[in-house]
Design a protein around this motif. Sequence first.
Motif, short mmCIF file in Angstrom:
data_model
loop_
_atom_site.label_atom_id
_atom_site.label_comp_id
_atom_site.label_asym_id
_atom_site.label_seq_id
_atom_site.Cartn_x
_atom_site.Cartn_y
_atom_site.Cartn_z
N LEU A 126 0.83 -1.20 0.00
CA LEU A 126 0.00 0.00 0.00
C LEU A 126 0.87 1.26 0.00
CD1 LEU A 126 -3.06 0.69 2.28
CD2 LEU A 126 -1.14 2.26 2.28
N THR A 127 1.85 1.32 0.91
CA THR A 127 2.69 2.52 0.97
C THR A 127 3.50 2.67 -0.31
OG1 THR A 127 4.49 1.33 2.10
CG2 THR A 127 2.86 2.45 3.48
N ARG A 131 3.64 5.77 -2.91
CA ARG A 131 4.92 6.38 -3.25
C ARG A 131 5.06 6.58 -4.76
NH1 ARG A 131 8.77 3.34 1.04
NH2 ARG A 131 9.86 5.16 1.89
N HIS A 132 4.65 5.56 -5.51
CA HIS A 132 4.85 5.60 -6.96
C HIS A 132 3.77 6.42 -7.67
CE1 HIS A 132 8.24 2.75 -7.72
NE2 HIS A 132 7.99 2.48 -6.46
N GLN A 133 2.57 6.46 -7.11
CA GLN A 133 1.48 7.21 -7.75
C GLN A 133 0.64 7.90 -6.67
OE1 GLN A 133 -0.49 4.28 -10.33
NE2 GLN A 133 0.97 4.75 -11.95
N PRO A 134 1.19 8.92 -6.03
CA PRO A 134 0.54 9.51 -4.84
C PRO A 134 -0.81 10.16 -5.11
CG PRO A 134 2.42 10.84 -5.55
CD PRO A 134 2.48 9.56 -6.33
N GLU A 135 -1.08 10.55 -6.33
CA GLU A 135 -2.35 11.21 -6.62
C GLU A 135 -3.41 10.25 -7.16
OE1 GLU A 135 -1.74 14.63 -9.02
OE2 GLU A 135 -0.39 15.61 -7.60
N ALA A 161 7.29 13.82 -3.46
CA ALA A 161 6.02 13.97 -4.17
C ALA A 161 4.85 13.49 -3.31
CB ALA A 161 6.06 13.19 -5.48
N LEU A 162 5.07 12.40 -2.57
CA LEU A 162 4.02 11.90 -1.67
C LEU A 162 3.77 12.89 -0.54
CD1 LEU A 162 2.11 9.68 -0.71
CD2 LEU A 162 4.08 8.53 0.35
N ALA A 163 4.83 13.45 0.02
CA ALA A 163 4.69 14.43 1.11
C ALA A 163 3.95 15.67 0.63
CB ALA A 163 6.06 14.80 1.66
N ASP A 164 4.09 16.01 -0.63
CA ASP A 164 3.39 17.18 -1.18
C ASP A 164 1.89 16.94 -1.27
OD1 ASP A 164 5.79 18.53 -1.46
OD2 ASP A 164 6.02 18.04 -3.59
N VAL A 165 1.49 15.68 -1.42
CA VAL A 165 0.07 15.34 -1.55
C VAL A 165 -0.58 15.07 -0.19
CG1 VAL A 165 -1.57 13.69 -2.54
CG2 VAL A 165 0.42 14.43 -3.87
N LEU A 166 0.12 14.36 0.69
CA LEU A 166 -0.39 13.96 2.01
C LEU A 166 -1.77 13.29 1.92
CD1 LEU A 166 0.58 16.95 4.37
CD2 LEU A 166 1.61 14.65 4.31
N HIS A 195 4.41 11.88 5.42
CA HIS A 195 4.02 11.61 4.04
C HIS A 195 2.52 11.36 3.85
CE1 HIS A 195 8.35 10.72 4.25
NE2 HIS A 195 8.36 11.17 3.03
N PHE A 196 1.78 11.29 4.96
CA PHE A 196 0.33 11.08 4.89
C PHE A 196 -0.39 11.99 5.88
CE2 PHE A 196 2.08 7.05 3.42
CZ PHE A 196 1.25 6.71 2.36
N ASP A 197 -1.65 12.23 5.60
CA ASP A 197 -2.55 12.82 6.59
C ASP A 197 -3.01 11.64 7.45
OD1 ASP A 197 -4.42 14.14 8.07
OD2 ASP A 197 -5.76 14.59 6.40
N LEU A 198 -2.32 11.43 8.57
CA LEU A 198 -2.37 10.17 9.28
C LEU A 198 -3.39 10.16 10.42
CD1 LEU A 198 -1.00 7.35 9.50
CD2 LEU A 198 0.57 8.40 11.16
N ASP A 199 -4.20 9.11 10.43
CA ASP A 199 -5.10 8.80 11.55
C ASP A 199 -4.58 7.50 12.16
OD1 ASP A 199 -7.11 8.13 13.30
OD2 ASP A 199 -8.75 8.32 11.85
N ALA A 200 -3.77 7.60 13.22
CA ALA A 200 -3.12 6.44 13.82
C ALA A 200 -3.82 6.05 15.11
CB ALA A 200 -1.65 6.74 14.09
#
Length: 228
Positions: A126-127, A131-135, A161-166, A195-200
Amino acid sequence: MTFPAIDSTAVRWSVPREKVASALAERPLLIMMHGYGSNEGDLFSLGQHLPQQFVIASLRAPLQAGPGYAWFHIDYDAENASLRRDIKEITASTHQLIAWIDELDSEVGGLGDVALLGFSQGGVMLTQLFRHQPERFAAGVFLASFAVEDTTEGGSERDQALADVLPPLFWGRDSQDPVITPDLIDFSRRWLPEHFDLDARLYPHVGHSLSLEEIEDAAAFLRKNVTG
C-alpha cells in the motif's frame, strides 16, 4: 528473472466478474492486499463491515510462500531482531500491481476513486503504491503493518512527491504486535506522518491481527475520505 504478474483469474470480487466494469463506472474501488503466506480470501470477509459503496477486489500476491503467497520474500534476522527484505523486489512487485490497476482502468474506461487496504506485508505494498502514484489513490487503510525505506533510484523524489500530496491514511495496530519488529515500527512512526494525513490508532490485545472495533473505525475513515 522476470517478476511474476498479478493473477487476474485469482482476484476475488464483491460483484460478479462480468459486472465489474459496469459497477466501477458508478462506484469506487477498494483493493485489498493480504499478508505474508496468506491468500486472496483472507481479507475478503472484511467487506461485510466496510462501506457497501465499494466494489472490492481482493488480490493474490504473486510469489509462493508456504501454504499461501507473498508480495516479496522476507526472513528474520535474529542478530538484529529485524525482518530482512529486498527493496528492489518490493519495487518489482509494486510495478506488477500498477500494471494490474492500469489494465483494469483500461477495461473500465477510467476508474473513479480507488482506495487501498493492506494487512501486514500487504500494507507495505500500500505505501509503495502511494509512493509511486501519490495522486492516484483516494485513501489507504494500513493494518498491522510497517513502512520501509526506499533506497532505489528516485526514492527521495517519490517520497517528496508523496509528502506534497499527504493522502489520508488510517493506521491501526497493537503496540505489542509480536510480528512487526521495533525497528520497523520506529521507522513507520517517523515516516508515515511526514508523508500522509495520518489517523493512527492503537488496539490493545489484538496482537498481529484485527478487531471488530478496528474494522469499524477503518470503515468510518473510508466513508469520510472516499466519495461515491
